[in-house]
Design a protein around this motif. Structure first.
Motif, PDB file in Angstrom:
ATOM      1  N   THR A 159       0.812  -1.210   0.000  1.00 18.16           N
ATOM      2  CA  THR A 159       0.000   0.000   0.000  1.00 18.16           C
ATOM      3  C   THR A 159       0.849   1.266   0.000  1.00 18.16           C
ATOM      4  O   THR A 159       0.474   2.274  -0.601  1.00 18.16           O
ATOM      5  CB  THR A 159      -0.937   0.006   1.230  1.00 18.16           C
ATOM      6  N   SER A 160       1.983   1.241   0.696  1.00 16.69           N
ATOM      7  CA  SER A 160       2.847   2.424   0.753  1.00 16.69           C
ATOM      8  C   SER A 160       3.701   2.573  -0.497  1.00 16.69           C
ATOM      9  O   SER A 160       4.491   3.517  -0.598  1.00 16.69           O
ATOM     10  CB  SER A 160       3.748   2.360   1.989  1.00 16.69           C
ATOM     11  N   GLY A 161       3.570   1.630  -1.415  1.00 18.21           N
ATOM     12  CA  GLY A 161       4.337   1.702  -2.651  1.00 18.21           C
ATOM     13  C   GLY A 161       5.777   1.275  -2.502  1.00 18.21           C
ATOM     14  O   GLY A 161       6.672   1.828  -3.163  1.00 18.21           O
ATOM     15  N   PHE A 162       6.028   0.257  -1.672  1.00 14.74           N
ATOM     16  CA  PHE A 162       7.402  -0.182  -1.431  1.00 14.74           C
ATOM     17  C   PHE A 162       8.122  -0.525  -2.736  1.00 14.74           C
ATOM     18  O   PHE A 162       9.270  -0.117  -2.948  1.00 14.74           O
ATOM     19  CB  PHE A 162       7.418  -1.393  -0.488  1.00 14.74           C
ATOM     20  N   SER A 163       7.489  -1.279  -3.610  1.00 12.33           N
ATOM     21  CA  SER A 163       8.142  -1.726  -4.846  1.00 12.33           C
ATOM     22  C   SER A 163       8.501  -0.563  -5.766  1.00 12.33           C
ATOM     23  O   SER A 163       9.463  -0.651  -6.534  1.00 12.33           O
ATOM     24  CB  SER A 163       7.230  -2.713  -5.591  1.00 12.33           C
ATOM     25  N   LYS A 164       7.734   0.517  -5.704  1.00 10.94           N
ATOM     26  CA  LYS A 164       8.039   1.683  -6.521  1.00 10.94           C
ATOM     27  C   LYS A 164       9.128   2.537  -5.878  1.00 10.94           C
ATOM     28  O   LYS A 164       9.962   3.130  -6.575  1.00 10.94           O
ATOM     29  CB  LYS A 164       6.779   2.517  -6.740  1.00 10.94           C
ATOM     30  N   ILE A 165       9.119   2.605  -4.548  1.00 14.51           N
ATOM     31  CA  ILE A 165      10.120   3.398  -3.839  1.00 14.51           C
ATOM     32  C   ILE A 165      11.475   2.713  -3.869  1.00 14.51           C
ATOM     33  O   ILE A 165      12.516   3.351  -4.027  1.00 14.51           O
ATOM     34  CB  ILE A 165       9.666   3.646  -2.385  1.00 14.51           C
ATOM     35  N   PHE A 166      11.465   1.367  -3.735  1.00 14.83           N
ATOM     36  CA  PHE A 166      12.701   0.579  -3.749  1.00 14.83           C
ATOM     37  C   PHE A 166      12.611  -0.486  -4.853  1.00 14.83           C
ATOM     38  O   PHE A 166      12.422  -1.662  -4.567  1.00 14.83           O
ATOM     39  CB  PHE A 166      12.926  -0.084  -2.391  1.00 14.83           C
TER      40      PHE A 166
END
Length: 333
Positions: free
Chosen positions: A124-131
């Motif tokens: 939900t926090s967009g982990f894959s996009k951030i890292f």
């Protein structure tokens, strides 16, 4: 008849998402025990229980061998409501290369580690996009994997056991781009979790540093600003009956029972829901460590001190953005 507004439905879904996660362990454990007792004692279907236990024994090592994640579970829309309740936000200060492995130490534990779960066990926090290119493995107590059904639910979010063998496997047998998330303070930090607190149980917690040295992986400090503001806690008089019970219980089961409370279902009511206050997790710069297969206590202490300095720097650089005074310091006990 008045129909609920979109805002009411949104609030109801957020509350359900919070309660669902907080109570799922209790409900699943209770249901599994009662159902299997019923099957064994009152029906001829006891072989189902035997098969379940046989599967548990056969699959016992899976939480220490990378788990069994399902990305569809990590992307449930339910988690969006979970994170929006506070809301939760994840920010990075530096890019992280997927060509290496990492151990991320998240602070503070708080009472329920809401931010840590929301950021690293869901998308939900967009982990894959951030890292991009990084696979997170949330490491938690082995007790969560002792009960059928519950273990599958926990593993589906990408969680694994926090044991040494589990960390060794993830850092050597899963290639690169793996990020192991540990909440270093653990349950011992719960008693220090109250609004405005910045106390961490870290002085004698050096196992994660030793593990990083053994594998030559970088340590990443992360601090969740606002995690300790989600609940109030009643502090009993030192030496009183209630306080003595807390200390006795902690000695017996290594869990400190806290008298915490939050909000209820209505705006100004008392209850066990966390307060709807924003929590922002800042992920700091990786701290490179050399590979030392059998590090001495002196070497571990040296890099533990460097890690604490990096964590203090991260806290001091960002604290005023989240309502913490310039003079307040990170307390390490």
């Amino acid at each position: 008849m008045l129909l609920p507004s979109k805002k009411d439905l949104k609030t109801a879904m957020e509350v359900f998402a919070i309660f669902q996660w907080a109570l799922s362990a209790f409900l699943i454990v209770t249901t599994v025990i009662l159902v299997n007792l019923y099957l064994v004692m009152f029906t001829p279907y006891w072989p189902a229980t035997v098969l379940m236990l046989a599967w548990l024994a056969f699959d016992w090592k899976t939480p220490e061998r990378g788990g069994r994640r399902f990305n569809c579970v990590r992307r449930w829309c339910l988690w969006r409501h979970y994170c929006n309740y506070f809301p939760l936000k994840l920010l990075k200060t530096h890019d992280i290369s997927p060509s290496h492995n990492y151990i991320l130490a998240c602070h503070p534990h708080g009472l329920m580690s809401h931010a840590c779960f929301g950021h690293f066990s869901t998308e939900t926090s967009g982990f894959s996009k951030i890292f991009p290119g990084i696979t997170p493995y949330m490491l938690t107590l082995g007790a969560f994997f002792w009960v059928p059904v519950l273990r599958e639910y926990v593993m589906s979010t990408g969680a694994c056991s926090v044991s040494q063998s589990s960390m060794d496997f993830l850092l050597t047998r899963r290639g690169t781009g793996n990020m192991l998330i540990v909440v270093v303070g653990g349950l011992a930090e719960c008693r220090h979790s109250q609004p405005g607190s910045s106390t961490l149980v870290l002085k004698n917690r050096s196992g994660f540093v030793r593990m990083a040295l053994r594998h030559g992986v970088a340590l990443i400090p992360a601090y969740a600003f606002g995690e300790t503001d989600l609940y109030d806690q009643h502090i009993f008089t030192p030496g009183g009956l209630a306080n003595r019970f807390q200390k006795w219980f902690r000695r017996m089961v290594h869990i400190y029972p806290c008298a915490f409370y939050g909000r209820g279902f209505t705006k100004n009511s008392w209850g066990l829901l966390p307060y709807a206050r924003p929590v922002t997790t800042i992920v700091g710069e990786p701290l490179p460590l050399p590979k030392v297969e059998n590090p001495s206590q002196e070497i571990v202490a040296k890099y533990h001190a460097l890690y604490v300095d990096a964590l203090r720097k991260l806290f001091d650089e960002h604290k005023t953005k989240f309502g913490i005074s310039e003079t307040q310091e990170l307390v390490i006990i």
